[in-house]
Design a protein around this motif. Structure first.
Motif, short mmCIF file in Angstrom:
data_model
loop_
_atom_site.label_atom_id
_atom_site.label_comp_id
_atom_site.label_asym_id
_atom_site.label_seq_id
_atom_site.Cartn_x
_atom_site.Cartn_y
_atom_site.Cartn_z
N GLN A 1 -25.86 -85.11 40.56
CA GLN A 1 -27.17 -84.50 40.74
C GLN A 1 -27.24 -83.69 42.03
OE1 GLN A 1 -26.55 -87.57 39.70
NE2 GLN A 1 -28.23 -88.44 38.48
N ILE A 2 -26.64 -84.25 43.10
CA ILE A 2 -26.65 -83.53 44.39
C ILE A 2 -25.88 -82.23 44.27
CG2 ILE A 2 -25.86 -83.64 46.78
CD1 ILE A 2 -26.40 -86.63 46.74
N ALA A 3 -24.74 -82.27 43.54
CA ALA A 3 -23.95 -81.05 43.36
C ALA A 3 -24.77 -80.00 42.60
CB ALA A 3 -22.66 -81.36 42.62
N VAL A 4 -25.47 -80.44 41.55
CA VAL A 4 -26.30 -79.49 40.79
C VAL A 4 -27.44 -78.95 41.66
CG1 VAL A 4 -27.82 -79.24 38.80
CG2 VAL A 4 -25.72 -80.59 38.59
N ALA A 5 -28.03 -79.84 42.50
CA ALA A 5 -29.11 -79.41 43.38
C ALA A 5 -28.61 -78.39 44.39
CB ALA A 5 -29.72 -80.62 44.08
N LEU A 6 -27.39 -78.62 44.94
CA LEU A 6 -26.83 -77.65 45.87
C LEU A 6 -26.59 -76.31 45.17
CD1 LEU A 6 -24.28 -79.87 47.85
CD2 LEU A 6 -26.45 -78.93 48.67
N PHE A 7 -26.12 -76.37 43.92
CA PHE A 7 -25.93 -75.13 43.17
C PHE A 7 -27.28 -74.40 42.98
CE2 PHE A 7 -26.06 -72.92 39.08
CZ PHE A 7 -25.05 -71.98 39.28
N VAL A 8 -28.33 -75.19 42.71
CA VAL A 8 -29.66 -74.59 42.54
C VAL A 8 -30.10 -73.93 43.85
CG1 VAL A 8 -32.11 -75.10 42.17
CG2 VAL A 8 -30.36 -76.12 40.69
N LEU A 9 -29.83 -74.57 44.99
CA LEU A 9 -30.21 -73.98 46.28
C LEU A 9 -29.43 -72.69 46.54
CD1 LEU A 9 -30.55 -77.16 48.54
CD2 LEU A 9 -32.37 -75.81 47.48
N LEU A 10 -28.12 -72.72 46.22
CA LEU A 10 -27.33 -71.49 46.39
C LEU A 10 -27.84 -70.39 45.48
CD1 LEU A 10 -23.72 -72.99 46.65
CD2 LEU A 10 -25.11 -72.04 48.50
N PHE A 11 -28.17 -70.76 44.25
CA PHE A 11 -28.74 -69.78 43.32
C PHE A 11 -30.08 -69.25 43.84
CE2 PHE A 11 -31.45 -68.74 39.67
CZ PHE A 11 -30.67 -67.76 39.06
N THR A 12 -30.86 -70.14 44.47
CA THR A 12 -32.15 -69.72 45.04
C THR A 12 -31.95 -68.70 46.16
OG1 THR A 12 -33.12 -71.88 44.52
CG2 THR A 12 -34.27 -70.54 46.14
N ILE A 13 -30.92 -68.92 46.98
CA ILE A 13 -30.63 -67.97 48.06
C ILE A 13 -30.32 -66.59 47.49
CG2 ILE A 13 -29.03 -67.41 49.93
CD1 ILE A 13 -28.73 -70.41 50.44
N GLY A 14 -29.45 -66.56 46.47
CA GLY A 14 -29.12 -65.27 45.86
C GLY A 14 -30.30 -64.63 45.17
N LEU A 15 -31.08 -65.46 44.45
CA LEU A 15 -32.26 -64.92 43.76
C LEU A 15 -33.28 -64.39 44.76
CD1 LEU A 15 -33.73 -64.52 41.06
CD2 LEU A 15 -34.71 -66.81 41.36
N ASN A 16 -33.42 -65.08 45.89
CA ASN A 16 -34.36 -64.63 46.92
C ASN A 16 -33.96 -63.26 47.46
OD1 ASN A 16 -36.54 -64.95 48.91
ND2 ASN A 16 -34.88 -65.23 50.37
N LYS A 17 -32.67 -63.06 47.70
CA LYS A 17 -32.20 -61.76 48.19
C LYS A 17 -32.41 -60.67 47.15
CE LYS A 17 -28.73 -63.53 51.43
NZ LYS A 17 -27.29 -63.54 51.81
N LEU A 18 -32.14 -61.01 45.87
CA LEU A 18 -32.32 -60.02 44.82
C LEU A 18 -33.78 -59.62 44.67
CD1 LEU A 18 -31.27 -58.37 42.43
CD2 LEU A 18 -31.54 -60.41 41.00
#
Length: 288
Positions: free
Chosen positions: A24-41
């Motif tokens: 779950q932590i790994a998936v949550a970290l992936f979600v945070l990384l995806f959030t960073i990219g989505l925020n920039k986009l």
């Protein structure tokens, strides 16, 4: 030895629980990384869209900030639900609601200035470069931020004003229009022909370069019978910036003074006559 066994058991349970949460932590970290990219986009897309509008720079920054906050709130909520499955969006929002009440009381002034700043940014009346006056503060608007506005006074001092002051109090915008009406009082002696004096003053004001004419008339009105003069109200239009106002007043006063002198029209000043009840003794000088 019993406390040590209990402690070791608790540590093993914590380690086992942490290992179970690793996916779950790994998936949550992936979600945070995806959030960073989505925020920039999204930030890039919002900036591209806002660049085509005529909104103020501070208002563009506000929209960029709000879009970024929205993306991060959604990303953090999704990551929290993944790590702690017992959480639901409704429970998170309920917790945020209770917390926001406490934060609202603690940071009342900050939120007040924030909301006032948003309203001011949407106003069209007060723009960057305008000269304003509010609560004894007068100067040029240099920057309008979310919480505060920067006012550059004419003496060079910078005043940082909380936006709530500009929102709750009357604000005089001196450069809302490109021109401003000015008035000075000019007195002439009682033995001067009023119509002649009015004509001389009007022609003098019309020759001033700083005086705007056309649809902005020059108006000369006899105002009052003063103690030693008949006073004229001299009205004209000039530029609205403070330096333009001072320069125009200086030019008009100097020009009217020269014109009245050339026409031999007296600009009176107060006379004082001293009357004594008893005659003053005159000192006698001894002759040798």
């Amino acid at each position: 030895m019993e406390p040590i066994k209990i402690l070791m058991t608790q540590l093993r349970e914590i380690a086992r629980g942490s290992i179970e949460l690793l996916p779950q932590i790994a998936v949550a970290l992936f979600v945070l990384l995806f959030t960073i990219g989505l925020n920039k986009l999204i930030g890039f897309l919002v900036d591209r869209v806002l660049a085509r509008t005529k909104l103020r720079p501070s208002l563009k920054e506000l929209f960029s900030l709000l879009s970024s906050m929205l993306v991060w709130i959604l990303g953090l909520m999704i990551a929290a639900v993944i790590v702690f499955p017992g959480l639901t969006p409704s429970s998170i929002l309920a917790g945020l609601g209770i917390g926001s009440v406490a934060i609202g009381f603690a940071f009342k002034d900050v939120f007040e200035n924030f909301l006032a700043g948003i309203i001011i940014l949407f106003r069209r009346e007060m723009r960057i470069g305008d000269f304003i006056e509010c609560e004894g503060i007068e100067g040029e608007v240099e920057h309008i931020a979310i919480r505060e506005s920067h006012i550059q006074q004419t003496d060079g001092q910078l005043v940082i004003v909380p936006n709530s002051i500009l929102f709750k109090n009357p604000v005089t915008i001196r450069t809302h229009q490109s021109s401003r009406r000015m008035t000075v009082i000019c007195g002439v002696a009682y033995d001067v022909d009023v119509d002649e004096a009015r004509e001389v003053i009007s022609e003098a004001v019309a020759t001033c370069e700083s005086v705007l004419q056309g649809d902005k008339p020059i108006q000369i009105f006899a105002q009052e019978f003063a103690s030693s003069s008949i006073n004229f109200e001299v009205t004209w239009w000039c530029g609205s910036k403070p330096v333009e106002v001072r320069a125009s007043r200086d030019e008009v006063v100097a020009t009217v003074k020269r014109a009245l002198d050339d026409a031999n029209i007296e600009i009176p000043f107060p006379y004082r006559t001293l009357t004594f009840k008893e005659p003053l003794p005159i000192a006698q000088t001894e002759e040798n």
